[in-house]
Design an enzyme around this catalytic site. Structure first.
Site, short mmCIF file in Angstrom:
data_model
loop_
_atom_site.label_atom_id
_atom_site.label_comp_id
_atom_site.label_asym_id
_atom_site.label_seq_id
_atom_site.Cartn_x
_atom_site.Cartn_y
_atom_site.Cartn_z
N SER A 564 0.96 -1.17 -0.02
CA SER A 564 0.06 -0.07 0.10
C SER A 564 0.85 1.06 -0.09
O SER A 564 2.04 1.26 0.47
CB SER A 564 -0.88 0.14 1.41
N TYR A 577 -2.77 -0.84 10.50
CA TYR A 577 -2.72 -1.08 9.00
C TYR A 577 -1.26 -0.93 8.23
O TYR A 577 -0.76 -1.54 7.73
CB TYR A 577 -3.93 -0.54 8.42
#
Length: 687
Positions: A564, A577
């Site tokens: 990401s 996350y």
């Protein structure tokens, strides 16, 4: 000009072909051919013209359509008899078939066209039934044929398929008006009839009569007594050993194809007939004789590789012996080629086996794709049935090696191979994608499959995985596995399923993930542990299992992490996350450094938030992130797009494009790279 309407003979021919092609006792995938003769209006003159419709080169009876038929004028086909230059030049007649075609379109005529055209019957079937080939390959086949059929079926000595064989069978039909068909020595059967129904009935009569004859006159245990220690292993142990052997065997079977990067795809079967054959005393002798029917050995090669150790031999000893046998097989195959090759023979196509037999475990087969590998196994199973039938009433005596070579390295067969379409970039590759039951993972699976890869669709949601796999095609294209990436045993089981389905794995995408958007003070230990277990630990476990398989194969490979932009971008309320994604990002660097010497490349993709089509965003993450940024959830994708340099929303397909770019062959010298797919987030630029 008059409209050229489809005659009723074609519909009857297709129906008959489908019935015959649906039963592997009659013929196998791609094997045999059928034809019908009739009249149709010439599209130019409108005059009635005698035509023949026959299954074209490379077609399959079970799935035959009108476009798979070659349509030829009978007057021109029959005229070829007058210009036939003799058996030494009979291959020239195949080119002449092109000048007998009627209309435009249609399939290329096959080598068996003359057999159908020259026989004076409206309908002709040429099939490869196990029972028929058993008689055709028996040492005393002519006498057995007479005993089995009387004068209703005539023996034809072995002759390579071609124009002369068509003339031979035409003479038999002319000289034996009582006959309904013939047994072609070493090959199969041909039947004929005045109508489609009569032809089919005659084909079935030959097959069923031969089947009864073998059952009534055959001796018990034609493969000899059971060899102690060669019996089938228990099911669970057998399949575990098969999963361990498959990647090693796939690597060996891909020795020659390493040059092209188009690896062999594998297939495994532990059919009871295979296990019984390998448990019997005569299996080494019979396997060494190879198959006989041209359709068989063109797919299985001249003979299989057979492990000569008992079923319970420790795995390390088995692997050592298989490598020794593989080297010996390659040496023997090259010698076979050199014995029979002439100056104008096609180049050797590779010396690796197509079929490997392991007592107690089963049969492994290999081909350029899964269908080819599976069909090779089906043909060798047919060959086992043929050998059983021949040995039951006589001695199995296939055609000799010189004849096999003439067909395997036939210029016409080479031409057929050259007509095959160019393989797609990922042909021969097997991909396993985690989290592929929806969203980004599903998009990646679809893209890799479209580029030619076989897919293992892995997801904790079994229904979602099954739905995506079904959308990619049948089991030759994709299989679904249910796996929780936090479970090491489940991951190992998923890779075992991949090995049993396709022989191993070459391309693994760590995509499974989830997210919980909370501030530091709101983030619980459970939140932290869950996200790190799925993404950081889960990627580690999957990569470890993938590396084991890839090193066993020895073919290199690709591991791709869907990380990401958050792995380098410090966004608010996202600590668990983003930290897990940063862990994944560094795993890419670490594994690229460790696995590079084995030819395994490890790269990553860093997407921005993928809102549309994302399982993560649909499960609550979208609402949480929308609240953080103070926008309606329905506008989150547009919000993300507007903060980028390109002002474009990132979709699952864009991530899939990056995965293909990394694995499709153009970046073969790239490893340890992270590819941003974020439309340009300056704060996430890599430094």
């Amino acid at each position: 000009m008059t409209e050229n309407r489809t005659p009723p003979e074609v519909a009857a021919l297709l129906d008959r072909s489908h019935r015959l092609g649906a039963d592997k006792r009659y013929t196998n995938y791609g094997g045999g051919n059928t034809s019908a003769k009739g009249t149709a209006d010439d599209p130019v003159t409108g005059a009635a013209t005698e035509l023949m419709w026959v299954k074209g080169s490379g077609g399959d009876l079970g799935t035959l359509t009108g476009s798979g038929l070659a349509v030829l004028r009978l007057d021109r086909l029959r005229a070829l008899v007058d210009v036939y230059p003799g058996v030494e030049r009979e291959d020239e007649m195949v080119g002449a078939f092109d000048y007998c075609l009627h209309g435009k379109g249609g399939a290329a005529p096959s080598i068996d066209t003359a057999m159908h055209a020259l026989v004076d019957a409206a309908h002709v079937d040429h099939l490869h039934p196990d029972a028929g080939i058993a008689l055709a390959t028996a040492a005393d086949g002519p006498e057995l044929t007479r005993r089995c059929f009387g004068d209703r079926v005539v023996w034809v000595p072995w002759r390579r398929p071609g124009f002369q064989l068509g003339l031979d069978i035409a003479a038999i039909v002319r000289d034996n008006p009582q006959a309904i068909g013939c047994v072609l020595g070493g090959h199969g059967i041909t039947a004929w009839g005045a109508s489609s129904a009569e032809c089919e009935a005659n084909s079935l009569e030959i097959i069923e009569t031969a089947t009864r004859f073998l059952a009534e006159h055959g001796r018990p245990e034609p493969f000899g007594p059971v060899l102690p220690g060669y019996e089938a292993l228990p099911t669970a142990e057998r399949r575990a050993r098969a999963a361990a052997l498959a990647p090693v065997l796939r690597g060996l079977a891909s020795t020659d194809s390493r040059k092209t990067g188009r690896f062999q795809v594998g297939h495994f079967t532990d059919d009871e007939a295979v296990l019984d054959f390998l448990a019997r005393a005569e299996h080494p002798r019979l396997a060494a004789l190879g198959t006989s029917c041209p359709d068989h050995f063109l797919r299985t090669k001249v003979r299989p590789l057979v492990l000569d150790l008992p079923a319970g031999t420790p795995l390390p000893e088995v692997l050592t012996r298989l490598r020794e046998l593989h080297e010996a097989y390659r040496k023997d195959y090259r010698a076979y080629y050199e014995r029979y090759a002439s100056a104008d023979s096609p180049a050797i196509r590779g010396a690796d086996p197509a079929v490997v037999l392991v007592p107690g475990v089963g049969m492994f087969s290999f081909g350029r794709d899964k269908q080819t590998a599976r069909v090779a196994a089906e043909y060798y199973l047919n060959a086992i049935n043929v050998m059983r039938g021949a040995e039951a009433v006589s001695t199995y005596a296939p055609i000799d090696e010189a004849e096999k070579f003439r067909i395997e390295y036939w210029a016409l067969e080479e031409a057929k191979l050259q007509r095959m379409p160019k393989p797609k970039p990922l042909a021969g590759r097997v991909a396993l994608v985690t989290g592929a039951g929806s969203g980004i993972g599903a998009a990646i699976a679809r893209r890799l499959a479209a580029e030619g890869a076989c897919l293992v669709v892995a997801d904790r949601n079994a229904e979602g995985a099954a739905e995506v796999a079904a959308g990619l095609g049948n089991a030759d294209r994709a299989v679904a596995v249910s796996v929780d990436v936090t479970d090491p045993a489940g991951i190992e089981a998923a890779f075992a399923e991949a090995a049993l389905a396709f022989g191993g794995v070459d391309l693994v995408v760590n995509n499974a993930g989830l997210s919980i958007s909370k501030s530091l003070l709101e983030t619980t230990e459970a939140d932290w542990d869950l996200q790190h277990d799925v993404m950081a630990k889960g990627s580690f476990l999957v990569s470890r299992a993938a590396a084991r398989v890839m090193l066993d194969q020895g073919l290199g490979g690709d591991i791709v992490y869907i990380s990401s932009k958050n792995s380098v971008f410090a966004g608010p309320n996202n600590i668990a996350y983003s930290a897990a994604k940063a862990d994944q990002a560094h795993q890419v660097r670490l594994l690229a450094a460790e696995l590079g010497e084995h030819g395994v490349r490890v790269n990553g993709v860093n997407p921005d938030g993928v809102v549309r089509g994302s399982g993560i965003f649909a499960s609550g993450w979208g609402a949480q992130r929308a609240a953080v940024y103070g926008v309606p959830e329905s506008e989150l994708g547009a919000y993300y797009a507007q903060r980028t340099l390109l002002k474009r929303e990132v979709l699952p397909e864009h991530v899939a494009n990056a995965v293909f770019a990394l694995t499709g062959g153009e970046l073969s010298h790239t490893t340890g790279l992270h590819v941003p797919v974020d439309s340009g987030v300056a704060a996430a630029f890599l430094r």
